[in-house]
Design a protein around this motif. Structure first.
Motif, PDB file in Angstrom:
ATOM      1  N   PRO A  27       0.817  -1.223   0.000  1.00  0.00           N
ATOM      2  CA  PRO A  27       0.000   0.000   0.000  1.00  0.00           C
ATOM      3  C   PRO A  27       0.854   1.278   0.000  1.00  0.00           C
ATOM      4  O   PRO A  27       0.476   2.270  -0.631  1.00  0.00           O
ATOM      5  N   LEU A  28       2.001   1.243   0.681  1.00  0.00           N
ATOM      6  CA  LEU A  28       2.866   2.428   0.680  1.00  0.00           C
ATOM      7  C   LEU A  28       3.404   2.733  -0.712  1.00  0.00           C
ATOM      8  O   LEU A  28       3.455   3.904  -1.119  1.00  0.00           O
ATOM      9  N   ILE A  31       0.428   4.177  -2.807  1.00  0.00           N
ATOM     10  CA  ILE A  31       0.110   5.564  -2.428  1.00  0.00           C
ATOM     11  C   ILE A  31       1.222   6.513  -2.865  1.00  0.00           C
ATOM     12  O   ILE A  31       0.953   7.593  -3.403  1.00  0.00           O
ATOM     13  N   SER A  32       2.474   6.110  -2.664  1.00  0.00           N
ATOM     14  CA  SER A  32       3.606   6.964  -3.065  1.00  0.00           C
ATOM     15  C   SER A  32       3.628   7.185  -4.573  1.00  0.00           C
ATOM     16  O   SER A  32       3.860   8.307  -5.043  1.00  0.00           O
ATOM     17  N   TRP A  34       1.077   7.003  -6.613  1.00  0.00           N
ATOM     18  CA  TRP A  34      -0.063   7.852  -6.971  1.00  0.00           C
ATOM     19  C   TRP A  34       0.230   9.318  -6.650  1.00  0.00           C
ATOM     20  O   TRP A  34      -0.046  10.215  -7.467  1.00  0.00           O
ATOM     21  N   LEU A  35       0.818   9.573  -5.468  1.00  0.00           N
ATOM     22  CA  LEU A  35       1.155  10.956  -5.093  1.00  0.00           C
ATOM     23  C   LEU A  35       2.203  11.556  -6.037  1.00  0.00           C
ATOM     24  O   LEU A  35       2.107  12.739  -6.398  1.00  0.00           O
TER      25      LEU A  35
END
Length: 123
Positions: A27-28, A31-32, A34-35
């Motif tokens: 998940p990290l 999310i990273s 995507w950011l």
């Protein structure tokens, strides 16, 4: 059976740690990534091409490292499991009962082997 085997605990500990890392890192990484891509999109709107290219390169590097780590870890554990299966084969030979009234010597031996209570594979 591999997890129950009292063999080297280091291999099981490594598998457990890799599974925990995979559950946290997946998940990290998502999310990273995507950011970073959202930031690159924002920088492209404000004509900051150099920052956008840097964020895209960071995203590519992040996912490359994640995929490589996942593949190497998975391959390592598959090799450990294959080695364990190759070296820990338990086979029990089933010989049909003799129809003659006098038991043959190999029948006595097979009867003793069949009474063994260990976890074995029937062939």
């Amino acid at each position: 059976q591999w997890l129950k085997d009292p063999g080297p605990r280091n291999e099981k500990r490594t598998l457990f740690c890799d599974m925990v890392c995979f559950l946290f890192i997946t998940p990290l990484a998502a999310i990273s990534g995507w950011l970073c891509l959202r930031g690159a999109q924002d920088h492209l709107q404000f004509n900051s091409r150099l920052e956008a290219i840097g964020l895209i390169a960071l995203t590519i590097a992040l996912f490359t490292i994640y995929v490589l780590w996942t593949l190497v870890s998975f391959r390592y554990h598959c090799q450990l499991y294959s080695e364990w299966r190759r070296t820990n084969q338990k086979v029990r030979l089933m010989i049909p009962a003799s129809r003659s009234p006098h038991p043959l010597p190999h029948s006595l031996l097979s009867a003793k082997l069949l009474k063994k209570t260990a976890d074995e594979t029937t062939v």
